[in-house]
Design an enzyme around this catalytic site. Structure first.
Site, PDB file in Angstrom:
ATOM      1  N   HIS A 141       8.638 -45.409 -43.398  1.00 22.97           N
ATOM      2  CA  HIS A 141       7.780 -45.184 -44.050  1.00 22.97           C
ATOM      3  C   HIS A 141       7.101 -46.497 -44.240  1.00 22.97           C
ATOM      4  O   HIS A 141       6.006 -46.855 -44.717  1.00 22.97           O
ATOM      5  CB  HIS A 141       8.299 -44.607 -45.205  1.00 22.97           C
ATOM      6  CG  HIS A 141       8.444 -43.270 -45.991  1.00 22.97           C
ATOM      7  ND1 HIS A 141       7.562 -42.285 -44.879  1.00 22.97           N
ATOM      8  CD2 HIS A 141       9.666 -42.544 -45.995  1.00 22.97           C
ATOM      9  CE1 HIS A 141       8.073 -41.509 -44.607  1.00 22.97           C
ATOM     10  NE2 HIS A 141       9.211 -40.868 -46.083  1.00 22.97           N
ATOM     11  N   ASP A 178      13.053 -37.179 -38.996  1.00 21.29           N
ATOM     12  CA  ASP A 178      13.180 -36.686 -40.869  1.00 21.29           C
ATOM     13  C   ASP A 178      12.090 -36.025 -40.620  1.00 21.29           C
ATOM     14  O   ASP A 178      11.211 -35.448 -40.122  1.00 21.29           O
ATOM     15  CB  ASP A 178      12.847 -38.436 -41.566  1.00 21.29           C
ATOM     16  CG  ASP A 178      13.145 -38.116 -42.546  1.00 21.29           C
ATOM     17  OD1 ASP A 178      14.201 -38.453 -43.095  1.00 21.29           O
ATOM     18  OD2 ASP A 178      12.250 -37.990 -42.669  1.00 21.29           O
ATOM     19  N   HIS A 180       9.679 -35.966 -42.721  1.00 21.79           N
ATOM     20  CA  HIS A 180       8.797 -36.460 -43.071  1.00 21.79           C
ATOM     21  C   HIS A 180       8.250 -37.617 -42.259  1.00 21.79           C
ATOM     22  O   HIS A 180       8.950 -37.844 -41.844  1.00 21.79           O
ATOM     23  CB  HIS A 180       8.742 -37.401 -44.875  1.00 21.79           C
ATOM     24  CG  HIS A 180       9.688 -37.011 -45.922  1.00 21.79           C
ATOM     25  ND1 HIS A 180      11.405 -36.649 -46.066  1.00 21.79           N
ATOM     26  CD2 HIS A 180       9.564 -35.628 -46.680  1.00 21.79           C
ATOM     27  CE1 HIS A 180      11.347 -36.117 -47.386  1.00 21.79           C
ATOM     28  NE2 HIS A 180      10.424 -35.408 -47.197  1.00 21.79           N
ATOM     29  N   ASP A 266      16.991 -34.659 -44.264  1.00 19.83           N
ATOM     30  CA  ASP A 266      15.553 -33.775 -45.371  1.00 19.83           C
ATOM     31  C   ASP A 266      14.930 -32.321 -44.467  1.00 19.83           C
ATOM     32  O   ASP A 266      14.673 -31.569 -45.673  1.00 19.83           O
ATOM     33  CB  ASP A 266      15.188 -33.993 -46.142  1.00 19.83           C
ATOM     34  CG  ASP A 266      14.181 -35.458 -44.921  1.00 19.83           C
ATOM     35  OD1 ASP A 266      14.673 -35.781 -43.716  1.00 19.83           O
ATOM     36  OD2 ASP A 266      13.874 -36.752 -45.791  1.00 19.83           O
TER      37      ASP A 266
END
Ligand code: ZN
Length: 366
Positions: A141, A178, A180, A266
């Site tokens: 991120h 991931d 996200h 996740d």
């Protein structure tokens, strides 16, 4: 065939604070007792599990030096690094969104990036067949001058720029599974065609305003970013279909010198920060898919860099399956949730909807 596993105890000592900002604590919301989700335990317990089962004996367990200041400066501006270092020396702080750090946070983040750098370098040099970096804090991120989502330094981007500087490779593909969106990796390489960034993620989870399919890159980077947003509830079959139908053909066409996976767990069915239904077999199968692709396009050169995954109990079992697949080890750690998570999959109506969604994406790509 040798699989490297790069880790460092200090990465578990990163103090991520209690992330009070993630929850509306106050008023009638009673503060939680204990750490919130980015705890070292999911990572430490993966190390422990591979030790207990003996899988560690089938891996080349390695450390690595921290990334150097020069390594960091290829991705992050000096002003950001100076401020990060100053706050870290002063006992910790917060420079972005959901990225608190404790004393020594700067050195630990540099260590985390150093693991990714060493893993990539060792695979590109032919020293290892493939490699896994247990980096913490994570990196996908992080923007050059703005940390967010637990990420303080862009580990994968730092590793790529170091490998390029060393003349080890010219074309890189990053596949981010991931749950996200890999917004940091996307942003860093958005204008460039020499790094192909692909992200599979839950649509509008985090960040909520990035990760659209329409975001394909800019200028020289046009066409070299690919977002595959998936609806909440996507399960095992949906993940494998999205890989098979969209992500893998796109990477195959790009033909990178090396394939790097931003490996988060996740998307698992019990993750507190995702709403997907993947399980241990999903991560093993996706590992098999990317290994086969890497064999075809880049002599098997594959590097996984650990990102998210917040179930302290389950992440180790998913990571164990990935590492067993990468190394060809026969040592297993049977999924303690397998029976339930195999039953807890989307129904036919959801699968039909997802099929329509993926067909539309595939058609748009041509
Ligand atoms: Zn994540």
């Amino acid at each position: 065939m040798t699989t490297g596993f790069f880790w460092d105890e200090t990465c578990f000592w990163h103090g991520g604070g209690n992330y009070a900002g993630m929850l509306p604590v106050g008023g009638l919301v009673q503060p939680l007792d204990g750490g919130l989700p980015e705890s070292p335990e999911s990572k430490r317990r993966l190390c422990n599990l591979i030790s207990v089962t003996g899988l560690a004996g089938d891996l080349a367990m390695r450390g690595a030096p921290p990334a150097t200041q020069d390594d960091l400066l290829r991705v992050h501006p000096k002003s950001y690094l100076d401020e990060f270092k100053r706050l870290s020396d002063a006992g910790g702080g917060e420079l972005g969104r959901r990225t608190p750090f404790g004393p020594g946070g700067y050195e630990i983040a540099a260590q985390s990036a150093g693991l990714a750098k060493a893993a990539l370098s060792a695979v590109l040099s032919g020293d290892l067949t493939n490699a896994y970096a247990l980096s913490r804090p994570p990196g996908h991120h992080c923007l050059p001058d703005w940390p967010n989502g637990f990420c303080l330094l862009a580990n994968i981007a730092i590793a790529i720029e170091a490998a390029r500087e060393a003349g080890q490779a010219k074309r890189f593909a990053v596949l981010d599974w991931d749950v996200h969106h890999g917004n940091g990796t996307e942003a860093i390489f958005y204008d460039r065609g020499d790094v192909f960034t692909v992200s599979l993620h839950q649509d509008r989870n985090y960040p909520m305003d990035t990760g659209a399919f329409a975001d394909r890159g800019r200028g020289a980077g046009e066409g070299y970013n690919l977002n595959i947003p998936l609806p909440a509830g996507t399960g095992h079959a949906g993940y494998l279909a999205a890989m098979e139908r969209i992500a893998l053909p796109a990477i195959r066409a790009y033909a990178p010198d090396v394939l790097i996976i931003a490996c988060g767990y996740d998307a698992a069915a019990n993750d507190p920060l995702g709403r997907m239904l993947a399980h241990q077999d999903t991560f093993q199968a996706m590992s098999q898919q990317v290994m086969a692709l890497a064999d075809d396009v880049c002599d098997g050169k594959l590097v996984m860099v650990h990102e998210g995954g917040y179930s302290e109990v389950y992440v180790p079992f998913c990571g164990h399956a990935v590492l067993a697949q990468m190394s060809g080890s026969k040592i297993t750690a049977p999924d303690p949730f397998g029976e339930v998570f195999h039953l807890r999959q989307p129904d036919d109506a959801f699968d039909a909807y997802l099929d329509t969604h993926l067909s539309a994406l595939a058609q748009a790509l041509g």
